[in-house]
Design an enzyme around this catalytic site. Structure first.
Site, PDB file in Angstrom:
ATOM      1  CB  ALA A 171       9.001 -10.266  35.130  1.00  0.00           C
ATOM      2  CE  LYS A 172      15.478 -13.474  39.286  1.00  0.00           C
ATOM      3  NZ  LYS A 172      16.181 -12.376  39.956  1.00  0.00           N
TER       4      LYS A 172
END
Ligand code: NAD
Length: 425
Positions: free
Chosen positions: A114-115
């Site tokens: 994720a980011k």
């Protein structure tokens, strides 16, 4: 040619998401029967775009754009940093999330990728404005983050104070102190010893091990580092402490060099005190072109993506590139470096020290039992050395670059999990 990916993502040259897709295309032929699932890797599971309105100190209201992308959650909760930068786009956040999926799987951490990010120059905000921005962003993405859902961490222009505000906001909204919702926190709030230094330390370990395998020693090696923040600064400090000579540095203020070696610790103190790297005494200011042509044994790009372009890959004079930043080398530059016999330790291995110690922090928070710094550094060292060995072995077995080898290991793990879980419903 990479497949187009999601339709709302711009298809321009060197878009980070396009770069990521090309890298996935390169690994596909090496995935055996799992290749049938490869499309999974070319999409983000979930991308949230949020509006972040804040009250400015002068009484006006300002709006900012924020994102959180969860690329793949097949192997565990999402994990990846949060970036505050004026160039943040949905395309960049998706690519960074994809690289986190690969990195976490390459290191065999029990996470998906994720980011997140906010399109903002934090230098234009006062501290109370920055706090309000962070808290509102956390509240908006609170729908999809959590200690067992998705765990943010620091990235460019975010730090332990930002993580403290994120942890507090999430805890206030859920009614219980949830230290495990973010990593990279201050030690007093369940942070881990060694986390701040972990990414730079991992870069140093990856460089030292690869140099040794290539037949040269870190002691006396000439080092050039682009980016003098958390990753580049710590890596440069550790190189110098190991007897290497840091001959060139670059940050957003410009490039500097010293043939006899830069006093990295003094430069770090100078920058921490608010000075610009180019004003540091004991170095000469050089041009961008001169910086990329500096002769070195190891070059560490540790600033942003897309820095090592085709032109720079032709100009660079080094034996080994160790990617501290995420996505610093374009696929075309990768090919040029390969043709020139310059080895590249890819980001998904080289800068994985940060997320590895983030994992340690999360485990410590869950068990409420904290480890010593020596224990942390020792475990980090072992995990990094083993992951690197596996990548080198896979590269030799398939006759591919270290990047494609890391992708083979990681994508095989992710897609095997995908296959075992099956499709819902
Ligand atoms: P940081 O904000 O601490 O430092 C960034 C550095 O890059 C600063 O010195 C800045 O001046 C410099 N910089 C910015 N734009 C530049 C430009 N155009 N040219 C030259 N230098 C420039 O950020 P960081 O945490 O050190 O992150 C750097 C890179 O490492 C990013 O790609 C990030 O995604 C990656 N990374 C960070 C971590 C982490 O734990 N912090 C972990 C893995 C990967």
């Amino acid at each position: 040619m990479a497949s187009p990916g999601l339709s709302y993502v711009p298809n321009h040259t060197n878009s980070p998401w396009q770069m990521y897709l090309l890298q996935v295309d390169r690994v596909a032929p090496h995935l055996g029967h799992l290749e049938r699932w490869v499309e999974t890797l070319k999409r983000c599971k979930r991308v949230l775009a949020v509006d972040i309105p804040i009250n400015r100190d002068d009484g006006t209201v300002a709006h900012f754009e924020g994102f959180r992308a969860q690329h793949n959650l097949s192997r565990g909760p999402g994990k990846g940093g949060v970036r505050f930068h004026p160039d943040v786009t949905i395309d960049e956040v998706m690519a960074l999330a994809g690289w986190m999926t690969v990195k976490n799987a390459a290191l065999n951490l029990p996470y998906g990728g994720a980011k997140g990010g906010i399109r903002v120059d934090p230098k234009t905000l006062t501290r109370p404005e920055l706090e309000r921005l962070t808290r509102r962003y956390t509240s908006e993405i609170g729908l999809i983050i959590g200690p067992d859902k998705d765990i943010p961490a620091p990235d460019v222009n975010t730090n332990d104070q930002i993580m403290a505000w994120m942890m507090d906001t999430y805890s206030m909204n859920t009614g219980a102190t949830a230290t495990g919702v973010v990593t990279g926190k201050p030690i007093a709030l369940g942070g881990s010893l060694g986390r701040k230094e972990a990414t730079g330390r991992g870069v140093y370990i990856a460089a030292r091990e690869t140099a040794r395998a290539m037949g040269f020693d870190i002691t006396g090696a000439r080092i050039v580092v682009q980016g003098f923040g958390n990753v580049g600064g710590i890596a440069a400090k550790l190189f110098k402490a190991a007897g290497a000579v840091v001959v060139g540095l670059q940050d957003a203020s410009g490039s500097v060099a010293n043939e006899g070696g830069i006093d990295v610790d003094a430069a770090l103190d100078f920058v921490a005190g608010g000075g610009a790297l180019v004003d540091f005494k004991g170095v000469s200011k050089i041009t961008e072109g001169e910086f990329w042509a500096l002769k070195s044994d190891i070059f560490v790009p540790a600033a942003l993506e897309n820095q090592l372009t085709e032109t720079r890959a032709r100009a660079i004079s080094t034996k080994l590139v160790v990617e501290g930043a995420n996505g610093p080398t374009t696929p075309a530059a990768d090919d040029i470096l390969h043709d020139r016999g310059i080895k590249v330790v890819p980001d998904v291995i080289a800068n994985a020290g940060g997320v590895t110690v983030s994992y340690f922090e999360w485990v410590q928070d869950f068990s409420s039992f904290f480890w010593s710094e020596a224990e942390i550094n020792d475990r980090l060292e072992r995990i990094m050395v083993e992951a690197l060995k596996a990548v080198v072995h896979t590269a030799e077995k398939h006759n591919v670059s270290l990047r494609t080898a890391a992708f083979i290991i990681a994508c095989t793990r992710v897609l095997a999990a995908r296959e075992l879980r099956g499709l819902y419903p």
